[in-house]
Design a protein around this motif. Structure first.
Motif, PDB file in Angstrom:
ATOM      1  N   ALA A 115       0.866  -1.259   0.017  1.00 18.02           N
ATOM      2  CA  ALA A 115      -0.051   0.128   0.085  1.00 18.02           C
ATOM      3  C   ALA A 115       0.949   1.081  -0.155  1.00 18.02           C
ATOM      4  CB  ALA A 115      -0.992   0.055   1.226  1.00 18.02           C
ATOM      5  N   GLN A 116       2.130   1.264   0.482  1.00 12.80           N
ATOM      6  CA  GLN A 116       2.803   2.248   0.555  1.00 12.80           C
ATOM      7  C   GLN A 116       4.086   2.053  -0.464  1.00 12.80           C
ATOM      8  OE1 GLN A 116       4.556   2.885   4.475  1.00 12.80           O
ATOM      9  NE2 GLN A 116       2.572   2.303   5.297  1.00 12.80           N
ATOM     10  N   LEU A 117       4.006   1.358  -1.434  1.00  5.99           N
ATOM     11  CA  LEU A 117       5.109   1.239  -2.583  1.00  5.99           C
ATOM     12  C   LEU A 117       4.532   2.404  -3.437  1.00  5.99           C
ATOM     13  CD1 LEU A 117       5.339  -2.379  -3.545  1.00  5.99           C
ATOM     14  CD2 LEU A 117       7.151  -1.091  -2.504  1.00  5.99           C
ATOM     15  N   PRO A 118       5.741   3.032  -4.182  1.00  8.08           N
ATOM     16  CA  PRO A 118       5.457   4.075  -5.020  1.00  8.08           C
ATOM     17  C   PRO A 118       4.907   3.412  -6.073  1.00  8.08           C
ATOM     18  CG  PRO A 118       7.900   4.062  -4.532  1.00  8.08           C
ATOM     19  CD  PRO A 118       7.361   2.918  -3.749  1.00  8.08           C
ATOM     20  N   ARG A 119       4.080   4.093  -7.093  1.00  7.36           N
ATOM     21  CA  ARG A 119       3.154   3.589  -8.220  1.00  7.36           C
ATOM     22  C   ARG A 119       4.031   3.489  -9.268  1.00  7.36           C
ATOM     23  NH1 ARG A 119      -2.552   6.504  -8.880  1.00  7.36           N
ATOM     24  NH2 ARG A 119      -2.704   4.871 -10.231  1.00  7.36           N
ATOM     25  N   ALA A 120       3.751   2.454 -10.168  1.00  6.48           N
ATOM     26  CA  ALA A 120       4.749   2.315 -11.255  1.00  6.48           C
ATOM     27  C   ALA A 120       4.337   3.546 -12.089  1.00  6.48           C
ATOM     28  CB  ALA A 120       4.228   0.947 -11.981  1.00  6.48           C
ATOM     29  N   THR A 121       5.507   3.665 -13.023  1.00  3.06           N
ATOM     30  CA  THR A 121       5.547   4.822 -14.176  1.00  3.06           C
ATOM     31  C   THR A 121       5.348   4.313 -15.277  1.00  3.06           C
ATOM     32  OG1 THR A 121       6.853   6.319 -12.452  1.00  3.06           O
ATOM     33  CG2 THR A 121       6.588   6.683 -15.040  1.00  3.06           C
ATOM     34  N   PHE A 122       4.378   4.302 -16.178  1.00  4.33           N
ATOM     35  CA  PHE A 122       4.278   4.210 -17.483  1.00  4.33           C
ATOM     36  C   PHE A 122       4.697   4.854 -18.650  1.00  4.33           C
ATOM     37  CE2 PHE A 122       1.288   1.441 -14.827  1.00  4.33           C
ATOM     38  CZ  PHE A 122       1.564   0.319 -15.231  1.00  4.33           C
ATOM     39  N   PRO A 123       5.547   4.224 -19.593  1.00  3.56           N
ATOM     40  CA  PRO A 123       5.870   5.169 -20.638  1.00  3.56           C
ATOM     41  C   PRO A 123       4.619   5.920 -21.168  1.00  3.56           C
ATOM     42  CG  PRO A 123       7.054   3.168 -20.680  1.00  3.56           C
ATOM     43  CD  PRO A 123       5.959   3.104 -20.106  1.00  3.56           C
ATOM     44  N   SER A 208      18.706  -3.465  -4.148  1.00  2.35           N
ATOM     45  CA  SER A 208      17.678  -2.398  -5.006  1.00  2.35           C
ATOM     46  C   SER A 208      16.164  -3.112  -5.237  1.00  2.35           C
ATOM     47  CB  SER A 208      18.378  -1.999  -6.282  1.00  2.35           C
ATOM     48  OG  SER A 208      18.733  -3.152  -7.076  1.00  2.35           O
ATOM     49  N   PHE A 209      15.385  -2.322  -5.292  1.00  2.00           N
ATOM     50  CA  PHE A 209      14.003  -2.765  -5.585  1.00  2.00           C
ATOM     51  C   PHE A 209      13.632  -1.870  -6.821  1.00  2.00           C
ATOM     52  CE2 PHE A 209       9.464  -3.385  -5.052  1.00  2.00           C
ATOM     53  CZ  PHE A 209       9.224  -4.732  -4.479  1.00  2.00           C
ATOM     54  N   VAL A 210      13.171  -2.550  -8.005  1.00  2.00           N
ATOM     55  CA  VAL A 210      12.694  -1.936  -9.048  1.00  2.00           C
ATOM     56  C   VAL A 210      11.248  -2.201  -9.545  1.00  2.00           C
ATOM     57  CG1 VAL A 210      13.548  -1.688 -11.625  1.00  2.00           C
ATOM     58  CG2 VAL A 210      15.139  -2.456  -9.740  1.00  2.00           C
ATOM     59  N   ILE A 211      10.610  -1.285  -9.724  1.00  2.00           N
ATOM     60  CA  ILE A 211       9.175  -1.213 -10.022  1.00  2.00           C
ATOM     61  C   ILE A 211       9.197  -0.648 -11.770  1.00  2.00           C
ATOM     62  CG2 ILE A 211       6.772  -0.326  -9.553  1.00  2.00           C
ATOM     63  CD1 ILE A 211       7.873   0.341  -6.762  1.00  2.00           C
ATOM     64  N   THR A 212       8.627  -1.588 -12.592  1.00  2.02           N
ATOM     65  CA  THR A 212       8.661  -1.449 -13.860  1.00  2.02           C
ATOM     66  C   THR A 212       7.137  -1.496 -14.425  1.00  2.02           C
ATOM     67  OG1 THR A 212      10.848  -2.473 -14.027  1.00  2.02           O
ATOM     68  CG2 THR A 212       9.452  -2.301 -16.147  1.00  2.02           C
ATOM     69  N   GLY A 213       6.961  -0.461 -15.106  1.00  2.00           N
ATOM     70  CA  GLY A 213       5.470  -0.299 -15.694  1.00  2.00           C
ATOM     71  C   GLY A 213       5.820  -0.531 -17.349  1.00  2.00           C
ATOM     72  N   CYS A 214       5.256  -1.650 -17.754  1.00  2.00           N
ATOM     73  CA  CYS A 214       5.181  -2.164 -19.069  1.00  2.00           C
ATOM     74  C   CYS A 214       4.114  -1.760 -20.154  1.00  2.00           C
ATOM     75  CB  CYS A 214       5.428  -3.464 -19.222  1.00  2.00           C
ATOM     76  SG  CYS A 214       7.041  -4.014 -18.356  1.00  2.00           S
ATOM     77  N   LEU A 215       4.224  -1.066 -21.297  1.00  2.00           N
ATOM     78  CA  LEU A 215       3.311  -1.093 -22.370  1.00  2.00           C
ATOM     79  C   LEU A 215       4.058  -1.886 -23.608  1.00  2.00           C
ATOM     80  CD1 LEU A 215       2.843   2.741 -22.423  1.00  2.00           C
ATOM     81  CD2 LEU A 215       1.280   1.000 -21.093  1.00  2.00           C
ATOM     82  N   ASN A 216       2.879  -2.525 -24.034  1.00  2.00           N
ATOM     83  CA  ASN A 216       3.331  -3.433 -25.448  1.00  2.00           C
ATOM     84  C   ASN A 216       2.731  -3.061 -26.791  1.00  2.00           C
ATOM     85  OD1 ASN A 216       1.500  -5.637 -26.167  1.00  2.00           O
ATOM     86  ND2 ASN A 216       3.180  -6.820 -26.109  1.00  2.00           N
ATOM     87  N   HIS A 217       3.389  -3.465 -27.807  1.00  2.00           N
ATOM     88  CA  HIS A 217       2.796  -3.720 -29.120  1.00  2.00           C
ATOM     89  C   HIS A 217       3.007  -5.255 -29.652  1.00  2.00           C
ATOM     90  CE1 HIS A 217       2.175  -2.731 -33.418  1.00  2.00           C
ATOM     91  NE2 HIS A 217       3.189  -3.718 -33.557  1.00  2.00           N
ATOM     92  N   HIS A 218       2.010  -5.616 -30.210  1.00  2.00           N
ATOM     93  CA  HIS A 218       2.145  -7.122 -30.736  1.00  2.00           C
ATOM     94  C   HIS A 218       1.389  -7.013 -32.097  1.00  2.00           C
ATOM     95  CE1 HIS A 218       0.799 -11.569 -30.109  1.00  2.00           C
ATOM     96  NE2 HIS A 218       1.878 -11.208 -30.947  1.00  2.00           N
ATOM     97  N   GLY A 219       2.188  -7.654 -33.229  1.00  2.00           N
ATOM     98  CA  GLY A 219       1.566  -7.383 -34.419  1.00  2.00           C
ATOM     99  C   GLY A 219       2.412  -7.989 -35.535  1.00  2.00           C
ATOM    100  N   ALA A 220       1.708  -7.610 -36.821  1.00  2.00           N
ATOM    101  CA  ALA A 220       2.453  -8.067 -37.900  1.00  2.00           C
ATOM    102  C   ALA A 220       3.541  -7.181 -38.326  1.00  2.00           C
ATOM    103  CB  ALA A 220       1.561  -8.402 -39.202  1.00  2.00           C
ATOM    104  N   ALA A 221       3.476  -5.940 -38.216  1.00  2.00           N
ATOM    105  CA  ALA A 221       4.403  -4.752 -38.296  1.00  2.00           C
ATOM    106  C   ALA A 221       4.926  -4.294 -37.433  1.00  2.00           C
ATOM    107  CB  ALA A 221       3.699  -3.708 -39.228  1.00  2.00           C
ATOM    108  N   ALA A 222       6.150  -3.700 -37.248  1.00  2.00           N
ATOM    109  CA  ALA A 222       6.894  -2.906 -36.211  1.00  2.00           C
ATOM    110  C   ALA A 222       5.839  -1.742 -35.919  1.00  2.00           C
ATOM    111  CB  ALA A 222       7.946  -2.445 -36.622  1.00  2.00           C
ATOM    112  N   PRO A 223       5.938  -1.201 -34.656  1.00  2.00           N
ATOM    113  CA  PRO A 223       5.226   0.052 -34.117  1.00  2.00           C
ATOM    114  C   PRO A 223       5.472   1.154 -34.766  1.00  2.00           C
ATOM    115  CG  PRO A 223       6.933  -0.569 -32.417  1.00  2.00           C
ATOM    116  CD  PRO A 223       6.791  -1.692 -33.466  1.00  2.00           C
ATOM    117  N   PHE A 224       4.687   2.079 -34.867  1.00  2.00           N
ATOM    118  CA  PHE A 224       5.142   3.512 -35.171  1.00  2.00           C
ATOM    119  C   PHE A 224       5.949   4.126 -34.265  1.00  2.00           C
ATOM    120  CE2 PHE A 224       4.028   8.010 -35.355  1.00  2.00           C
ATOM    121  CZ  PHE A 224       4.375   8.432 -36.824  1.00  2.00           C
ATOM    122  N   ALA A 225       7.120   4.824 -34.688  1.00  2.00           N
ATOM    123  CA  ALA A 225       7.845   5.722 -33.662  1.00  2.00           C
ATOM    124  C   ALA A 225       8.356   5.049 -32.478  1.00  2.00           C
ATOM    125  CB  ALA A 225       7.018   6.845 -33.383  1.00  2.00           C
ATOM    126  N   PRO A 226       9.075   3.854 -32.685  1.00  2.00           N
ATOM    127  CA  PRO A 226       9.360   2.867 -31.637  1.00  2.00           C
ATOM    128  C   PRO A 226      10.540   3.549 -30.715  1.00  2.00           C
ATOM    129  CG  PRO A 226      10.606   2.172 -33.735  1.00  2.00           C
ATOM    130  CD  PRO A 226       9.549   3.348 -34.175  1.00  2.00           C
TER     131      PRO A 226
END
Length: 226
Positions: A115-123, A208-226
């Motif tokens: 409850a007191q951990l920092p919230r994850a930061t998402f790109p 160290s404790f690392v908190i990682t927020g992840c966003l993903n692209h999944h598809g036939a082509a590469a993402p725009f502006a990677p």
């Protein structure tokens, strides 16, 4: 109180080496893709290009010499050429919190309860999750030489986003030139609270404790502006 030196140390000694890394299957050596890391915020912004789901069985190691000199612009220009259909592209913001440092008025002499951990930061990207995947209640082992860390994942590949919590020992070095192996472990945890209790048993100076927020692209082509 946080200092600029602490902030600088966190960005350069996070989960991965800055620049490019190569990702392989830890059991077969199959090339799974690449990652590219830059300093950002309280830690690192990592970009992962994965040819398939690693299923939490991967090794992080140095890239080929030609890729080792790439800038972020080089990486982004080459993503379309590296892409394979139905691959994954991940933007992962990894924030690093070290034993004894103070963040938002809390000194990390112990890992705070969930409850007191920092919230994850998402790109700031549209998308969803993914780098590690949900393990059904098992801790993920992070191995480097004779040192062992651990990770826990909230949500998984089918969700819009995921959060990874990494607990790393004092002698863990940024992965890339110093290889790290990720695999599903045997320790059972049923919640983030249970993972924090487990990680607290080995928490001490240099950890160290690392908190990682992840966003993903999944598809036939590469993402725009990677």
């Amino acid at each position: 109180m946080d200092t600029s030196e602490q902030e600088k140390d966190m960005t350069t000694t996070g989960l991965l080496d800055l620049g490019a890394s190569e990702i392989v299957d830890r059991n077969t050596g199959e090339l799974l893709g690449y990652a590219f890391t830059v300093e950002n915020g309280k830690g690192q912004l990592q970009r992962w290009l994965l040819f398939r789901n690693p299923q939490n069985e991967l090794e992080i190691r140095p890239p080929a010499p030609a890729m080792a000199t790439w800038s972020l612009a080089d990486w982004q220009a080459n993503v379309p050429n590296l892409w394979r259909p139905n691959g994954f592209y991940v933007w992962a913001q990894a924030n690093v919190y070290r034993h004894g440092e103070t963040h938002n008025g809390v000194t990390w002499n112990q890992i705070p309860p969930p409850a007191q951990l920092p919230r994850a930061t998402f790109p700031e990207r549209p998308g969803s999750n993914y780098q590690l995947d949900y393990t059904g209640g098992k801790v993920i082992d992070v191995l480097q030489e004779d040192w062992r860390g651990s990770a826990y994942v909230v949500r998984g590949l089918s969700e819009a986003s995921s959060i990874e919590y990494w607990s790393l020992p004092a002698r863990y070095g940024s992965a890339g030139n110093k290889r790290a192996v990720v695999s599903v472990g045997t320790d059972e945890v049923t919640s983030l609270d249970a993972f924090v209790r487990l990680a607290s048993g080995s928490w001490g100076p240099g950890c160290s404790f690392v908190i990682t927020g992840c966003l993903n692209h999944h598809g036939a082509a590469a993402p725009f502006a990677p």
